[in-house]
Design a protein around this motif. Structure first.
Motif, PDB file in Angstrom:
ATOM      1  N   GLU A  59       2.054  -0.300  -9.124  1.00 12.92           N
ATOM      2  CA  GLU A  59       0.657  -0.177  -9.540  1.00 12.92           C
ATOM      3  C   GLU A  59      -0.057  -1.468  -9.158  1.00 12.92           C
ATOM      4  N   ARG A  60      -1.238  -1.334  -8.626  1.00 12.54           N
ATOM      5  CA  ARG A  60      -2.061  -2.489  -8.253  1.00 12.54           C
ATOM      6  C   ARG A  60      -3.232  -2.542  -9.212  1.00 12.54           C
ATOM      7  N   LYS A  61      -3.409  -3.698  -9.825  1.00 10.82           N
ATOM      8  CA  LYS A  61      -4.536  -3.884 -10.735  1.00 10.82           C
ATOM      9  C   LYS A  61      -5.424  -4.975 -10.152  1.00 10.82           C
ATOM     10  N   LEU A  62      -6.666  -4.619  -9.898  1.00 14.31           N
ATOM     11  CA  LEU A  62      -7.633  -5.540  -9.309  1.00 14.31           C
ATOM     12  C   LEU A  62      -8.614  -5.982 -10.389  1.00 14.31           C
ATOM     13  N   TYR A  63      -8.717  -7.278 -10.564  1.00 13.66           N
ATOM     14  CA  TYR A  63      -9.647  -7.836 -11.541  1.00 13.66           C
ATOM     15  C   TYR A  63     -10.927  -8.241 -10.831  1.00 13.66           C
ATOM     16  N   LYS A  69       0.825  -1.213   0.000  1.00  8.37           N
ATOM     17  CA  LYS A  69       0.000   0.000   0.000  1.00  8.37           C
ATOM     18  C   LYS A  69       0.855   1.257   0.000  1.00  8.37           C
ATOM     19  N   GLU A  70       1.926   1.259   0.789  1.00  3.68           N
ATOM     20  CA  GLU A  70       2.792   2.428   0.848  1.00  3.68           C
ATOM     21  C   GLU A  70       3.513   2.652  -0.482  1.00  3.68           C
ATOM     22  N   LEU A  71       3.992   1.568  -1.099  1.00  3.20           N
ATOM     23  CA  LEU A  71       4.646   1.696  -2.400  1.00  3.20           C
ATOM     24  C   LEU A  71       3.669   2.191  -3.462  1.00  3.20           C
ATOM     25  N   GLU A  72       2.433   1.736  -3.381  1.00  4.05           N
ATOM     26  CA  GLU A  72       1.409   2.193  -4.318  1.00  4.05           C
ATOM     27  C   GLU A  72       1.105   3.677  -4.093  1.00  4.05           C
ATOM     28  N   ALA A  73       0.966   4.074  -2.844  1.00  3.11           N
ATOM     29  CA  ALA A  73       0.665   5.470  -2.523  1.00  3.11           C
ATOM     30  C   ALA A  73       1.787   6.404  -2.975  1.00  3.11           C
TER      31      ALA A  73
END
Length: 119
Positions: free
Chosen positions: A68-72, A59-63
């Protein structure tokens, strides 16, 4: 909870280490070089990290715009992680840190369980 950045830093290395200096952040970045991995794959690669800690670091790296986090929208949920363009700019530094660590382990005759290569 994602950390808030300071309004001012004493040196650039301070913010760099704040962003990549988490317990598993550099390792996560290293595993994502040239790859997209699902959460379960990352969990297997970083098996000593608790799920709570791994999720927090992701979460911190994404913020910070590093991954990038991709949710299917499938059942069960499928989540993939990859480096962003900003994250890709860290690749040379992560590779050099990995090389330094490998050299240190060899000099100290300390075994390394990870047999993969990040460069």
């Amino acid at each position: 909870m994602i950390k808030q950045r300071k309004e001012e830093y004493q040196c650039p290395l301070e913010v760099t280490m704040e962003i990549i200096g988490g317990k598993y952040k550099g390792v996560i970045i290293g595993h994502l070089i040239g790859k997209t991995l699902r959460y379960n794959e990352l969990q297997k690669l970083i098996s000593h990290a608790t799920p709570k800690m791994l999720i927090q670091q992701l979460k911190e790296l994404e913020a910070d715009g590093i991954i990038e986090r991709k949710l299917y929208p499938v059942v069960p949920p499928k989540t993939e992680y990859s480096l962003t363009r900003r994250g890709e700019t860290l690749i040379p530094a992560i590779i050099e840190l990995n090389k330094w660590g490998m050299k240190y382990l060899q000099e100290e005759n300390i075994p390394c369980l990870y047999k993969g290569n990040i460069d």
